[in-house]
Write a protein that holds these residues in place. Structure first.
Motif, short mmCIF file in Angstrom:
data_model
loop_
_atom_site.label_atom_id
_atom_site.label_comp_id
_atom_site.label_asym_id
_atom_site.label_seq_id
_atom_site.Cartn_x
_atom_site.Cartn_y
_atom_site.Cartn_z
N PHE A 176 0.81 -1.23 0.00
CA PHE A 176 0.00 0.00 0.00
C PHE A 176 0.84 1.27 0.00
O PHE A 176 0.43 2.29 -0.55
N TRP B 252 -0.50 5.61 -0.12
CA TRP B 252 -0.94 5.57 1.28
C TRP B 252 -0.06 6.49 2.12
O TRP B 252 1.12 6.60 1.85
N GLN C 67 -5.94 8.11 0.28
CA GLN C 67 -6.78 7.12 -0.40
C GLN C 67 -6.81 7.41 -1.90
O GLN C 67 -7.80 7.90 -2.45
N LEU D 269 -4.57 3.19 -5.15
CA LEU D 269 -4.70 2.33 -3.97
C LEU D 269 -6.06 1.63 -3.96
O LEU D 269 -6.15 0.43 -3.66
N LYS D 270 -7.11 2.35 -4.33
CA LYS D 270 -8.44 1.76 -4.36
C LYS D 270 -8.54 0.66 -5.43
O LYS D 270 -9.23 -0.33 -5.25
N TYR E 162 -5.58 -2.45 -4.27
CA TYR E 162 -5.47 -3.05 -2.93
C TYR E 162 -6.84 -3.54 -2.50
O TYR E 162 -7.77 -2.75 -2.45
N GLY F 176 -0.82 -4.96 6.36
CA GLY F 176 -2.00 -4.71 5.53
C GLY F 176 -3.29 -4.79 6.33
O GLY F 176 -4.16 -3.91 6.25
N MET G 79 -4.77 -1.21 6.62
CA MET G 79 -5.78 -1.13 5.55
C MET G 79 -7.08 -1.84 5.93
O MET G 79 -8.07 -1.78 5.20
N PRO H 93 -3.66 -8.00 2.01
CA PRO H 93 -3.03 -7.35 0.87
C PRO H 93 -3.12 -8.13 -0.44
O PRO H 93 -2.99 -7.56 -1.51
#
Length: 508
Positions: free
Chosen positions: A87, A92, A95, A99-100, A103, A126, A130, A134
């Motif tokens: 990430f 990160w 957002q 990343l969207k 991940y 992760g 998050m 991951p």
């Protein structure tokens, strides 16, 4: 995450190793005395020796008020940064769209030796930061060893430099070799001979492309199913099956099975059989409608074969793709082969198998009897099964062409002709007439002489392999070499003896 199946470790056998680490985890030193990395967020007051650990760098000591603070010079071990990789590389803690989108990701490919040091720690970070795993799959790849199965080592001098291999044999040949031997749970024994073998395969594809592009002048929206031949129907059916087989193997991370399926289809079925079978049609020995239909099949099959090969040989397939009429953009963006009409055709496959069995049998007789490929043979077929006889009759032109015959006759009531080699296929017996083609007495003498020579050589090897001193004192690779040569000579002797028996039977 692994216990609940949210993340899979492939092959599954490595799951046990992963659990050994996770269930028996121990404290360890996370600091390293190196000049790069994340400096540990700890400060020591030089006045009262108070240690301060904080999110932000402190200005004063909370105990004595001194401003003489020195940060720890050690850094966190390099796995700390690596654990953030899934990430931290995509923006990160912001957002970001990247990343969207990525991940969690689909698969991590890694070595077994860092299952805990990297894989588990990425999972920890992760899930903590998050709130999600991951990656869904962890594919543990094989270790590439030398051709004797030993781990490569500079001190041993058995390292194969991939850059040298690529320079000599090409990237695609090297890549295909690695895929072809990447069986789950088994290490890859790498040798340059194997890479050289797959270079021949890449050359085969290139030459097939040159031949096909001599005839293909445009792309085809559809296949003319009304005018296609048996060989056209057969190759389309085989393409459908191989596309599904390859996709299934790739989805299961069985790269060797996927590479093997593509290799068998492209080299043997497409190049060795189909392209040879359609040459008379392409060279105007058929009607215009049949030729056009065959060209539509050739375009579709070759196009889809390139896509199937692309994961294993990306460079040569991309190059050919841009020379193939009717393609657009990069092959990387091409759709994976789907169900191509007319689809699976078990009847065409069965009939073509019969035709190929007849042709292969005749070719084997040529090889065993040392008959020149330029010598035209005459063949008679006794069809016990009327259906098989009909298939042979309907495709006699194809058999005559590929087996290099001057004639073929089909007769259900036929008796074995004099001086003929016998080939058995399901539902029929093929007689290859050899009278006037070979001198049986001379061939018998030659075979007996060669068998005698092999017997003497095998006798010497038997004594060596039966000698305990040799087996104990000789290097293992020398002993293995003698055993391999012994097995090869024994196979050759058995083949020659079988041929000799056939010669004697034909002389009766």
């Amino acid at each position: 995450a692994v216990e609940t199946g949210k993340t899979r470790i492939i092959p599954e056998s490595w799951t046990k190793t992963y659990y050994e680490w996770m269930f028996n985890i121990r404290d360890w030193c996370i600091s390293r005395q190196i000049w790069w990395g994340h400096q540990i967020p700890a400060w020591t007051c030089q006045s009262c020796r108070k240690m301060i650990v904080a999110m932000d760098a402190p200005d004063v000591c909370p105990d004595c008020g001194s401003t003489d603070l020195v940060q720890e010079t050690d850094v966190l071990d390099t796995w700390f940064s690596s654990a953030l990789w899934p990430f931290s590389t995509m923006g990160w803690p912001e957002q970001t769209q990247l990343l969207k989108a990525y991940y969690p990701t689909s698969v991590l490919v890694t070595g077994f030796d860092i299952l805990f040091f990297w894989v588990a720690r990425m999972m920890m970070r992760g899930i903590h930061f998050m709130k999600e795993i991951p990656f869904h799959d962890v594919y543990v790849h094989a270790l590439v060893r030398d051709e004797e199965g030993k781990k490569m080592s500079k001190s041993k001098g058995n390292v194969i430099d991939p850059l040298n291999v690529i320079d000599q044999y090409g990237t695609d040949a090297f890549r295909f070799t690695l895929a072809a031997f990447a069986a789950q749970g088994r290490d890859v024994k790498m040798s340059e001979k194997r890479v050289e073998g797959y270079r021949h395969f890449i050359n085969k594809l290139w030459n097939a492309a040159r031949f096909s592009l001599m005839h293909i002048e445009k792309g085809y929206d559809a296949i003319d199913v009304k005018n296609i031949s048996l060989q056209d129907r057969w190759i389309l059916s085989r393409l459908n099956r191989v596309a599904r087989q390859t996709e299934k193997a790739l989805d299961a991370y069985k790269f060797n099975e996927a590479a093997g399926a593509v290799y068998q289809f492209v080299w043997h079925e497409l190049c060795d059989w189909y392209l040879e079978a359609i040459k008379p049609t392409l060279y105007d020995k058929a009607g215009d409608e049949e030729k056009a239909a065959t060209l539509s099949v050739l375009w579709h099959v070759f196009k889809e074969a390139l896509i199937l090969m692309h994961p294993f040989a990306p460079f040569v397939t991309e190059e050919i793709w841009h020379s193939l009429p009717g393609t657009d953009g990069s092959i990387m963006q091409a759709a994976w082969p789907d169900h191509i009409q007319p689809g699976d055709d078990p009847t065409a496959e069965a009939h073509m198998e019969t035709v190929m069995a007849v042709i292969t049998g005749i070719r084997n007789v040529r090889g065993e009897m040392s008959i020149s490929p330029s010598t035209a043979l005459s063949v008679a077929v006794h069809a016990e099964d009327s259906g098989v006889g009909k298939v042979v009759e309907n495709n006699s032109d194809l058999i005559v062409n590929l087996a290099r015959l001057n004639g073929i006759t089909i007769d259900a009531a036929m008796k074995r002709p004099k001086a003929a080699a016998t080939v058995l296929v399901d539902g029929a017996t093929v007689y290859v007439r050899l009278e006037g083609i070979i001198d049986f007495a001379q061939e018998q003498t030659r075979l007996e002489k060669e068998i005698g020579k092999l017997s003497k050589e095998l006798s010497g090897m038997n004594k060596k392999l039966g000698n305990e001193d040799f087996l104990k004192k000789a290097p293992p690779d020398v002993v293995d070499g003698v055993r391999e040569k012994h097995a090869a000579l024994l196979d050759k002797q058995h083949a020659l003896e079988a041929t000799l028996e056939r010669i004697k039977a034909m002389m009766d």
